[in-house]
Design a protein around this motif. Structure first.
Motif, PDB file in Angstrom:
ATOM      1  N   THR A   1       0.829  -1.201   0.000  1.00 43.92           N
ATOM      2  CA  THR A   1       0.000   0.000   0.000  1.00 43.92           C
ATOM      3  C   THR A   1       0.865   1.254   0.000  1.00 43.92           C
ATOM      4  O   THR A   1       1.852   1.352   0.733  1.00 43.92           O
ATOM      5  CB  THR A   1      -0.908   0.009   1.243  1.00 43.92           C
ATOM      6  OG1 THR A   1      -1.723  -1.158   1.209  1.00 43.92           O
ATOM      7  CG2 THR A   1      -1.801   1.228   1.256  1.00 43.92           C
TER       8      THR A   1
ATOM      9  N   PRO B   1      -0.917   7.285   5.382  1.00 42.19           N
ATOM     10  CA  PRO B   1      -1.668   6.631   6.466  1.00 42.19           C
ATOM     11  C   PRO B   1      -2.312   7.590   7.457  1.00 42.19           C
ATOM     12  O   PRO B   1      -3.336   7.254   8.062  1.00 42.19           O
ATOM     13  CB  PRO B   1      -0.617   5.756   7.153  1.00 42.19           C
ATOM     14  CG  PRO B   1       0.699   6.369   6.794  1.00 42.19           C
ATOM     15  CD  PRO B   1       0.515   6.926   5.417  1.00 42.19           C
TER      16      PRO B   1
ATOM     17  N   VAL C   1      -6.665   6.493   7.070  1.00 43.86           N
ATOM     18  CA  VAL C   1      -6.613   5.199   6.392  1.00 43.86           C
ATOM     19  C   VAL C   1      -5.859   4.142   7.193  1.00 43.86           C
ATOM     20  O   VAL C   1      -6.073   2.947   6.992  1.00 43.86           O
ATOM     21  CB  VAL C   1      -6.007   5.324   4.972  1.00 43.86           C
ATOM     22  CG1 VAL C   1      -6.870   6.186   4.080  1.00 43.86           C
ATOM     23  CG2 VAL C   1      -4.592   5.846   5.022  1.00 43.86           C
ATOM     24  N   ARG C   2      -5.000   4.571   8.128  1.00 44.16           N
ATOM     25  CA  ARG C   2      -4.286   3.579   8.935  1.00 44.16           C
ATOM     26  C   ARG C   2      -5.230   2.773   9.820  1.00 44.16           C
ATOM     27  O   ARG C   2      -4.858   1.704  10.330  1.00 44.16           O
ATOM     28  CB  ARG C   2      -3.216   4.261   9.804  1.00 44.16           C
ATOM     29  CG  ARG C   2      -3.738   5.345  10.722  1.00 44.16           C
ATOM     30  CD  ARG C   2      -2.615   5.953  11.534  1.00 44.16           C
ATOM     31  NE  ARG C   2      -3.040   7.179  12.220  1.00 44.16           N
ATOM     32  CZ  ARG C   2      -2.335   7.758  13.186  1.00 44.16           C
ATOM     33  NH1 ARG C   2      -1.191   7.232  13.574  1.00 44.16           N
ATOM     34  NH2 ARG C   2      -2.774   8.874  13.750  1.00 44.16           N
TER      35      ARG C   2
ATOM     36  N   GLN D   1      -8.187  -0.396   2.446  1.00 39.54           N
ATOM     37  CA  GLN D   1      -7.030   0.366   1.975  1.00 39.54           C
ATOM     38  C   GLN D   1      -6.731   0.048   0.519  1.00 39.54           C
ATOM     39  O   GLN D   1      -6.407   0.938  -0.274  1.00 39.54           O
ATOM     40  CB  GLN D   1      -5.813   0.072   2.853  1.00 39.54           C
ATOM     41  CG  GLN D   1      -5.907   0.630   4.263  1.00 39.54           C
ATOM     42  CD  GLN D   1      -4.676   0.331   5.092  1.00 39.54           C
ATOM     43  OE1 GLN D   1      -3.604   0.066   4.561  1.00 39.54           O
ATOM     44  NE2 GLN D   1      -4.835   0.370   6.404  1.00 39.54           N
TER      45      GLN D   1
END
Length: 270
Positions: free
Chosen positions: A110, A114, A167-168, A175
């Motif tokens: 990814t 994050p 997004v973390r 994700q």
């Protein structure tokens, strides 16, 4: 076994330029080679991907799949051969120039920000397509149009509820969905996907496959993937690499029934 592989190489269909009057191929590779010193990683790989097709690239570890993507995107220089993107020779072009033509790629790992929210990540991707692409530190409030478009894309992907979360804190599958969404936001003509379901929990795999199935045919898709069920569900045709050579190409059913592919790649019946 080696003799069989050599026979398969000889029998593998060669890529060809589009005939007069036919649509220009999205990607056309002719005798592509990559060497690192004395080590040959890719040797005379030829393939043609028509516009709108979904093509799978299969092969065991070390077959040269990711190297092939690196050559197409310009992250590695060719050792020989040619690569054409909608008829244009792109070998002399930088990674950035190829991307500006509509050649986009996702990676096995990814590459999101994050600590930004999902919507902020999408805004950054959208902003990269505008004259404000170098002003990434400006607050998002300065352009509500970008934010509205970002939220629209997240809603279309079924991620509206996650828009304002960093997004973390999202699942790995979510994700991956956002990463694909970032690529789609750049309006690619060809999208290269390097193992989009790698590392996903079984429950997350349908999130990604369903999203990819919804892509319009205005986007040509080339997919590296080890999960056979994902490949067979998504692609129209498959090219199989083995020791840096294309040893087979065909429809899903043709590859599924190819005895040599079963032996050297999967060790049994598909």
């Amino acid at each position: 076994m080696e003799a069989q592989a050599n026979m398969a190489v000889a029998a593998a269909p060669a890529a060809a330029e589009s005939a007069p009057g036919e649509p220009v191929a999205a990607l056309h590779l002719e005798d592509v080679k990559k060497r690192f010193g004395r080590l040959s990683v890719l040797e005379s790989v030829s393939l043609t991907v028509p516009a709108g097709e979904r093509r799978g690239i299969l092969g065991p570890n070390g077959a040269g799949k990711t190297t092939l993507f690196n050559l197409i995107t310009g992250e590695l220089p060719l050792s020989g051969g040619t690569i054409r993107f909608f008829g244009q020779d792109i070998a002399p072009l930088s990674v950035q120039r190829r991307a500006s033509l509509g050649l986009c790629r996702t990676f096995q790992t990814t590459t999101l920000f994050p600590k930004l929210t999902a919507v902020e990540n999408v805004i950054v991707a959208l902003q990269s397509q505008t004259r404000a692409r170098f002003q990434v530190l400006r607050p998002r409030s300065w352009n509500r149009d970008l934010e509205a478009r970002a939220r629209e894309l997240l809603t279309q992907a079924g991620l509206a509820a996650q828009s304002d979360r960093e997004v973390r804190y999202l699942s790995h599958g979510e994700q991956r969905q956002i990463e694909i969404l970032l690529a789609v936001a750049q309006k690619p003509r060809v999208l290269l996907l390097d193992e989009p379901t790698a590392g996903l929990a079984p429950g997350d795999v349908p999130l990604v496959t369903n999203m990819l199935k919804q892509l319009g045919r205005d986007v040509t898709m080339v997919l590296i993937e080890h999960d056979m069920s994902v490949v067979f569900e998504l692609v129209d045709r498959i090219t199989v690499l083995h020791y840096g050579r294309a040893i087979a190409e065909g429809t899903v059913e043709e590859i599924r029934g190819n005895a040599l592919v079963q032996e050297i790649y999967l060790g049994g019946k598909l």
